[in-house]
Motif scaffolding. Structure first.
Motif, short mmCIF file in Angstrom:
data_model
loop_
_atom_site.label_atom_id
_atom_site.label_comp_id
_atom_site.label_asym_id
_atom_site.label_seq_id
_atom_site.Cartn_x
_atom_site.Cartn_y
_atom_site.Cartn_z
N LEU A 274 0.81 -1.14 -0.03
CA LEU A 274 -0.13 -0.22 0.09
C LEU A 274 0.68 1.23 0.07
CD1 LEU A 274 -2.86 -0.97 2.52
CD2 LEU A 274 -3.19 -0.68 0.30
N VAL A 275 1.92 1.33 0.76
CA VAL A 275 2.88 2.36 0.95
C VAL A 275 3.34 2.45 -0.49
CG1 VAL A 275 5.18 3.26 1.74
CG2 VAL A 275 3.35 2.43 3.30
N ILE A 276 3.88 1.62 -1.20
CA ILE A 276 4.49 1.68 -2.38
C ILE A 276 3.53 2.22 -3.38
CG2 ILE A 276 5.55 0.28 -4.22
CD1 ILE A 276 6.84 -1.55 -2.26
N MET A 277 2.41 1.79 -3.47
CA MET A 277 1.42 2.14 -4.56
C MET A 277 0.91 3.56 -4.00
SD MET A 277 -1.00 -1.40 -4.81
CE MET A 277 -2.42 -0.47 -5.28
N GLY A 278 1.21 4.20 -3.10
CA GLY A 278 0.55 5.28 -2.56
C GLY A 278 -0.91 5.46 -2.10
N LEU A 279 -1.29 4.13 -1.87
CA LEU A 279 -2.78 4.04 -1.35
C LEU A 279 -2.94 3.95 -0.02
CD1 LEU A 279 -5.71 3.66 -2.85
CD2 LEU A 279 -5.23 1.22 -2.96
N TRP A 280 -3.76 4.88 0.85
CA TRP A 280 -4.08 4.85 1.97
C TRP A 280 -2.59 4.75 2.69
CZ3 TRP A 280 -7.04 -0.06 0.64
CH2 TRP A 280 -8.40 0.48 0.40
N VAL A 281 -1.82 5.81 2.41
CA VAL A 281 -0.39 5.93 2.71
C VAL A 281 -0.28 6.13 4.41
CG1 VAL A 281 1.78 6.79 2.92
CG2 VAL A 281 0.66 5.88 0.59
N ARG A 282 -1.23 7.08 4.74
CA ARG A 282 -1.34 7.61 6.24
C ARG A 282 -1.71 6.34 7.17
NH1 ARG A 282 -2.77 12.91 4.06
NH2 ARG A 282 -0.93 14.43 4.65
N PHE B 190 2.04 13.85 -4.44
CA PHE B 190 1.11 13.94 -5.90
C PHE B 190 1.27 12.70 -6.60
CE2 PHE B 190 1.46 15.00 -10.38
CZ PHE B 190 0.32 15.73 -10.48
N TYR B 191 2.36 12.07 -6.62
CA TYR B 191 2.47 10.78 -7.37
C TYR B 191 2.20 9.48 -6.71
CZ TYR B 191 5.46 14.09 -9.74
OH TYR B 191 5.85 15.10 -10.41
N GLY B 192 0.71 9.45 -6.13
CA GLY B 192 0.37 8.05 -5.45
C GLY B 192 -1.13 7.91 -6.00
N PHE B 193 -1.61 6.76 -5.79
CA PHE B 193 -3.13 6.41 -6.11
C PHE B 193 -4.05 7.20 -5.39
CE2 PHE B 193 -1.23 2.69 -7.78
CZ PHE B 193 -1.76 2.59 -9.22
N ASP B 194 -3.64 7.67 -4.05
CA ASP B 194 -4.59 8.60 -3.46
C ASP B 194 -4.88 9.83 -4.15
OD1 ASP B 194 -4.84 6.93 -1.24
OD2 ASP B 194 -3.34 7.81 0.06
N THR B 195 -3.80 10.51 -4.68
CA THR B 195 -3.92 11.49 -5.54
C THR B 195 -4.90 11.33 -6.73
OG1 THR B 195 -1.99 12.46 -4.78
CG2 THR B 195 -2.94 13.56 -6.80
N ALA B 196 -4.51 10.26 -7.34
CA ALA B 196 -5.25 9.82 -8.60
C ALA B 196 -6.54 9.69 -8.44
CB ALA B 196 -4.65 8.83 -9.40
N LEU B 197 -7.23 8.71 -7.39
CA LEU B 197 -8.48 8.63 -6.93
C LEU B 197 -9.30 9.73 -6.63
CD1 LEU B 197 -8.03 5.21 -4.98
CD2 LEU B 197 -8.96 5.71 -7.02
N ALA B 198 -8.59 11.01 -5.80
CA ALA B 198 -9.12 11.96 -5.58
C ALA B 198 -9.72 12.70 -6.54
CB ALA B 198 -8.23 12.75 -4.53
N ALA B 199 -8.77 12.89 -7.66
CA ALA B 199 -8.91 13.49 -8.97
C ALA B 199 -9.99 13.13 -9.85
CB ALA B 199 -7.67 13.78 -9.90
N ALA B 200 -10.04 11.39 -9.82
CA ALA B 200 -11.10 10.93 -10.55
C ALA B 200 -12.40 11.02 -9.84
CB ALA B 200 -10.68 9.41 -10.73
N GLY B 201 -12.36 11.12 -8.78
CA GLY B 201 -13.71 11.34 -7.96
C GLY B 201 -14.17 12.78 -8.18
N GLY B 202 -13.43 13.74 -8.32
CA GLY B 202 -13.71 15.14 -8.47
C GLY B 202 -14.11 15.72 -7.29
N LYS B 203 -13.99 16.89 -7.00
CA LYS B 203 -14.64 17.53 -6.00
C LYS B 203 -15.92 18.32 -6.34
CE LYS B 203 -10.55 17.37 -3.86
NZ LYS B 203 -10.28 16.70 -2.51
N LYS B 204 -16.87 18.02 -5.52
CA LYS B 204 -18.09 18.93 -5.74
C LYS B 204 -18.27 20.31 -5.49
CE LYS B 204 -20.58 14.88 -4.37
NZ LYS B 204 -21.61 14.21 -3.42
N ARG B 205 -18.69 21.05 -6.41
CA ARG B 205 -18.68 22.38 -6.47
C ARG B 205 -19.88 22.91 -5.78
NH1 ARG B 205 -16.78 23.80 -12.47
NH2 ARG B 205 -14.52 23.20 -12.38
#
Length: 128
Positions: free
Chosen positions: A59-67, A109-124
């Motif tokens: 998970l850490v390597i992938m950048g998913l749920w790192v914290r 920036f270079y992790g799946f967490d960032t990619a998933l957040a961008a794909a989900g989009g922020k609600k305006r």
């Protein structure tokens, strides 16, 4: 900074994987030093700890749920300090520092967490 976080994630995850490969290869020598936790057989403790460390390292390597993964690994190091029977000392303190860094930084920036957040989009907010 994002490149530094990526490096730290890859380094820490790879080192944890190599650490576990070494533990598995030396199972017969290591199992005698594993504690009996809550009356659980040391072999079972070894398997649970090893599987958890491998999954968290991936998970850490992938950048998913790192914290969350780094928090669980830091908790494991703190438990090592409490039990102390596994040679708790300087290496564990270094690992604790690395995990605290990852808890604070997250995946970067270079992790799946960032990619998933961008794909989900922020609600305006609704424009009127």
């Amino acid at each position: 900074m994002d490149w530094a976080v990526l490096y730290m994630r890859l380094f820490a995850g790879a080192m944890m994987l190599f650490h576990n490969i070494g533990k598995i290869q030396n199972y017969n020598e290591i199992i005698a030093s594993y504690p009996t936790v809550l009356n659980i057989n040391p072999a079972v403790v070894f398997v649970v700890v090893s599987v958890a460390e491998v999954l968290l390292a991936v998970l850490v390597i992938m950048g998913l749920w790192v914290r969350q993964a780094a928090f669980l690994m830091a908790l494991g190091v703190l438990l090592t300090f409490v039990w102390g029977g596994l040679g708790a000392g300087e290496p564990e303190f270094v690992w604790l520092g690395i995990y605290v860094f990852l808890i604070v930084s997250g995946s970067g920036f270079y992790g799946f967490d960032t990619a998933l957040a961008a794909a989900g989009g922020k609600k305006r907010p609704i424009e009127q």
